[in-house]
Design an enzyme around this catalytic site. Structure first.
Site, PDB file in Angstrom:
ATOM      1  N   THR A  72      31.506  31.097  21.984  1.00  0.00           N
ATOM      2  CA  THR A  72      30.528  30.116  21.618  1.00  0.00           C
ATOM      3  C   THR A  72      30.184  30.088  20.236  1.00  0.00           C
ATOM      4  O   THR A  72      30.364  29.242  19.449  1.00  0.00           O
ATOM      5  CB  THR A  72      29.372  30.135  22.425  1.00  0.00           C
ATOM      6  OG1 THR A  72      29.734  30.083  23.716  1.00  0.00           O
ATOM      7  CG2 THR A  72      28.232  29.151  22.166  1.00  0.00           C
ATOM      8  N   ASN A 151      39.291  25.307  30.575  1.00  0.00           N
ATOM      9  CA  ASN A 151      38.626  26.066  31.648  1.00  0.00           C
ATOM     10  C   ASN A 151      38.325  25.791  32.919  1.00  0.00           C
ATOM     11  O   ASN A 151      38.029  26.201  33.776  1.00  0.00           O
ATOM     12  CB  ASN A 151      37.447  26.782  30.759  1.00  0.00           C
ATOM     13  CG  ASN A 151      36.533  25.727  30.506  1.00  0.00           C
ATOM     14  OD1 ASN A 151      36.958  24.777  29.537  1.00  0.00           O
ATOM     15  ND2 ASN A 151      35.309  25.631  30.810  1.00  0.00           N
ATOM     16  N   GLN A 179      41.179  30.375  27.272  1.00  0.00           N
ATOM     17  CA  GLN A 179      41.400  30.821  28.670  1.00  0.00           C
ATOM     18  C   GLN A 179      43.137  30.786  28.212  1.00  0.00           C
ATOM     19  O   GLN A 179      43.517  31.050  29.277  1.00  0.00           O
ATOM     20  CB  GLN A 179      41.196  29.433  29.295  1.00  0.00           C
ATOM     21  CG  GLN A 179      39.799  29.135  29.704  1.00  0.00           C
ATOM     22  CD  GLN A 179      39.121  29.883  30.572  1.00  0.00           C
ATOM     23  OE1 GLN A 179      39.806  30.798  31.442  1.00  0.00           O
ATOM     24  NE2 GLN A 179      37.958  30.167  30.952  1.00  0.00           N
ATOM     25  N   HIS A 199      35.470  38.703  27.390  1.00  0.00           N
ATOM     26  CA  HIS A 199      35.268  38.844  28.626  1.00  0.00           C
ATOM     27  C   HIS A 199      36.264  37.942  29.613  1.00  0.00           C
ATOM     28  O   HIS A 199      36.142  38.055  30.828  1.00  0.00           O
ATOM     29  CB  HIS A 199      33.878  38.621  28.837  1.00  0.00           C
ATOM     30  CG  HIS A 199      33.404  37.332  28.991  1.00  0.00           C
ATOM     31  ND1 HIS A 199      33.077  36.509  29.860  1.00  0.00           N
ATOM     32  CD2 HIS A 199      32.929  36.479  27.682  1.00  0.00           C
ATOM     33  CE1 HIS A 199      32.451  35.312  29.622  1.00  0.00           C
ATOM     34  NE2 HIS A 199      32.563  35.282  28.205  1.00  0.00           N
ATOM     35  N   THR A 235      25.268  43.837  11.842  1.00  0.00           N
ATOM     36  CA  THR A 235      26.114  44.863  12.108  1.00  0.00           C
ATOM     37  C   THR A 235      26.871  44.976  13.283  1.00  0.00           C
ATOM     38  O   THR A 235      26.660  44.151  14.203  1.00  0.00           O
ATOM     39  CB  THR A 235      24.888  46.121  12.419  1.00  0.00           C
ATOM     40  OG1 THR A 235      24.068  46.329  11.471  1.00  0.00           O
ATOM     41  CG2 THR A 235      25.525  47.315  12.842  1.00  0.00           C
ATOM     42  N   CYS A 322      27.285  21.469  37.230  1.00  0.00           N
ATOM     43  CA  CYS A 322      26.241  20.620  37.237  1.00  0.00           C
ATOM     44  C   CYS A 322      24.763  21.307  36.485  1.00  0.00           C
ATOM     45  O   CYS A 322      24.202  21.782  37.158  1.00  0.00           O
ATOM     46  CB  CYS A 322      25.789  20.126  38.493  1.00  0.00           C
ATOM     47  SG  CYS A 322      26.959  19.150  39.283  1.00  0.00           S
TER      48      CYS A 322
HETATM   49  N1  PLP Z   1      35.464  28.092  25.320  1.00  0.00           N
HETATM   50  C1  PLP Z   1      36.226  28.074  26.748  1.00  0.00           C
HETATM   51  C2  PLP Z   1      37.113  27.267  26.892  1.00  0.00           C
HETATM   52  C3  PLP Z   1      35.487  28.624  27.607  1.00  0.00           C
HETATM   53  O1  PLP Z   1      35.820  29.036  28.825  1.00  0.00           O
HETATM   54  C4  PLP Z   1      33.899  29.478  27.249  1.00  0.00           C
HETATM   55  C5  PLP Z   1      33.546  30.281  28.517  1.00  0.00           C
HETATM   56  O2  PLP Z   1      32.954  29.840  29.428  1.00  0.00           O
HETATM   57  C6  PLP Z   1      33.703  29.559  26.002  1.00  0.00           C
HETATM   58  C7  PLP Z   1      34.434  28.768  25.216  1.00  0.00           C
HETATM   59  C8  PLP Z   1      32.499  30.438  25.423  1.00  0.00           C
HETATM   60  O3  PLP Z   1      32.741  31.731  25.471  1.00  0.00           O
HETATM   61  P1  PLP Z   1      31.726  32.835  25.465  1.00  0.00           P
HETATM   62  O4  PLP Z   1      31.152  33.189  26.916  1.00  0.00           O
HETATM   63  O5  PLP Z   1      32.570  33.833  24.896  1.00  0.00           O
HETATM   64  O6  PLP Z   1      30.615  32.211  24.811  1.00  0.00           O
END
Ligand code: PLP
Length: 384
Positions: A72, A151, A179, A199, A235, A322
Site C-alpha cells: 500500500t 488480486n 500477486q 506477506h 527506522t 464488499c
Molecule cells: N496490491 C495488490 C495487488 C494486493 O493484492 C495488495 C494486498 O491486498 C496490495 C496491493 C496491498 O498490499 P499490502 O497488504 O502490503 O499493503
C-alpha cells in the site's frame, strides 16, 4: 478437523526458512541500523545484504530498491511520489482493475484538482489492451499504472508491451507486482516503478519495497531522518527486510515447481466448479495467475458462501470485497462486465505453496452441497 486455507491472495503463512532467517533480528541483532556502533552496523549490514539479494533476484541495482511498510505504501509512493515530482505533466492513467492502493491514491491526486486521472478500461477477462493505452495517452501523461497480475481474478497484464509504449511516449510506467512475484515470469525491463509486499509470498506482514529505476523522479511522502536515501524516512524494519529478502529468494527459487503444481489445481478447480449449474468463471480461462480462481454463483451471496465454507473448515473469500455498507460489488467484477446479480455471488479461491491435492479435493466435495443448500433458501432461482 484440519482447517483448509484457500485465501492466499489475502495473505500467506510465513515459510519456515523465512522465519529462521528473521529470528536473529529480534533479540540478538537489535541495534538501530543508523547507529555507528557495532550493534547498529550489524543491523545495517542485514539491510544492505537484503537489498543486494532482492536486486540480484530481480535483475536490478541495489540502489533501486526502497524498503517500505508493504505494498500500500509502495503503490502510494509510486503514484503520488512520481506525479508530484513532475509538476508540469498532469495526466495519469490507471487501469480500472488496480488494487485500491493504486486507485485511491490516484483518486486523491484527482481530488486536488491539479491532476487529471483516467481509468483504462479492460476487456471481458480483465485485460488491458496496449492499443487502448496508446489511444488514451497524451503529451502531458506523466504516469501509467497497470498491475502485473490481478488480486481478485488473477488476470495477467501485458506489462512488457505497455512499458515499451510508455517509454516511447516519455511517460513513467508503474506496475503493482504484489500477486506476481513467484507466480509469473517477470522482467522489469522498461518498468520504472514496481511494488511488492512480502506477506503475499510467504514473508512477514507490514514490509515490502518499491523498485525505482535509477533516474526516475520521485518525491518522498514520509519525511524525517532521511532513511532510504531520503525516499522513506523512519527506522528500518530490520527483521522484516531480512524476511522480505528471504521470501523473494524462496519464491523465485521455487517458482517453476510451485507454478506447475498450482496450475494443476486450478485446472481441476475450474473444470469441476463449472459443472455446478449457474456458475461462471471470472477472469482468464488460461494464462492467468496460477493461484487465483474466481467464480460467480447465480442466486447466492458470496458472503454466505464464504461463511458456510468456513463452517466446513475451508477459508476462501468473496472476490467482491464488499467494503462499503451499501454492499457495492467489486470494482474488478464490474469492470469486466459481470452482471450485478452474479457479481454479488462471487467466490475467490486462492492456493499457495502449502496447498495439497487432498485439500482441493475436500473443497470440491463440499462446495456443490453448500451451493445447493444456499440456493434452496434463496428467494432467487437459478435461471431467473
Ligand atoms: N496490491 C495488490 C495487488 C494486493 O493484492 C495488495 C494486498 O491486498 C496490495 C496491493 C496491498 O498490499 P499490502 O497488504 O502490503 O499493503
Amino acid at each position: 478437523m484440519d482447517r483448509i486455507y484457500l485465501d492466499n491472495s489475502a495473505t500467506t503463512p510465513l515459510a519456515d526458512s523465512v522465519r529462521a532467517a528473521m529470528e536473529p533480528y529480534y533479540q540478538e541483532v537489535y541495534g538501530n541500523p543508523t547507529s555507528l556502533h557495532s550493534f547498529g552496523q550489524r543491523a545495517r549490514k542485514a539491510i544492505e545484504d537484503g537489498r543486494e539479494s532482492i536486486a540480484a533476484d530481480l535483475g536490478v541495482s541495489r540502489e533501486e530498491i526502497v524498503f517500505t511498510s508493504g505494498a500500500t505504501e509502495a503503490d502510494n509512493l509510486a503514484i503520488l511520489g512520481a506525479a508530484m515530482a513532475a509538476p508540469k505533466r498532469k495526466h495519469v492513467l490507471v487501469s480500472a482493475v488496480e488494487h485500491h492502493a493504486v486507485l485511491h491514491a490516484a483518486d486523491w491526486l484527482a481530488s486536488t484538482g491539479d491532476w487529471m486521472v483516467e481509468r483504462i478500461p479492460v476487456d471481458r477477462v480483465g485485460r488491458v489492451d496496449p492499443d487502448t493505452v496508446r489511444s488514451m495517452m497524451r503529451d502531458d501523461t506523466v504516469l501509467v499504472s497497470v498491475m502485473a497480475g490481478n488480486n481478485e481474478i488473477g488476470t495477467v497484464q501485458p506489462i512488457e508491451a505497455i512499458a515499451a509504449l510508455c517509454r516511447e511516449r516519455g511517460a513513467l510506467f508503474h506496475t503493482d507486482g504484489v500477486q506476481a512475484i513467484g507466480k509469473r515470469d517477470l522482467s522489469l525491463d522498461g518498468v520504472d516503478l514496481f511494488a511488492a509486499s512480502a506477506h503475499k509470498f510467504n514473508g512477514p506482514k507490514g514490509t515490502g519495497f518499491l523498485f525505482i529505476r535509477k533516474g526516475t523522479p520521485v518525491v518522498p511522502l514520509v519525511h524525517g531522518g532521511g532513511h532510504e536515501r531520503g525516499l522513506r524516512s523512519g527506522t528500518e524494519n530490520v527483521s522484516g527486510i531480512v524476511g522480505t529478502a528471504a521470501a523473494v529468494r524462496l519464491a523465485i527459487t521455487e517458482r517453476t515447481d510451485v507454478v506447475e503444481r498450482l496450475l494443476g489445481y486450478r485446472e481441476r478447480l475450474v473444470r469441476e466448479v463449472l459443472k455446478i449449474p449457474g456458475t461462471r468463471l471470472n477472469g482468464q480461462r488460461e494464462g492467468g495467475l496460477p493461484h487465483i480462481s474466481n467464480f460467480s454463483f447465480q442466486g447466492i451471496e458470496g458472503e454466505s458462501l464464504v461463511m458456510r465454507l468456513d463452517e466446513h473448515g475451508i477459508a476462501t473469500s468473496t472476490g467482491s470485497a464488499c467494503s462499503s455498507p451499501d454492499l457495492e460489488p467489486s470494482h474488478v467484477l464490474v469492470a469486466i462486465g459481470v452482471p450485478l446479480s452474479m457479481a454479488h455471488g462471487s467466490l475467490r479461491v486462492s492456493t499457495g505453496r502449502q496447498t495439497t491435492e487432498e485439500e482441493i479435493e475436500r473443497f470440491l466435495s463440499v462446495l456443490p452441497n453448500v451451493v445447493a443448500n444456499l440456493r434452496a433458501i434463496s428467494p432467487f432461482k437459478v435461471g431467473e
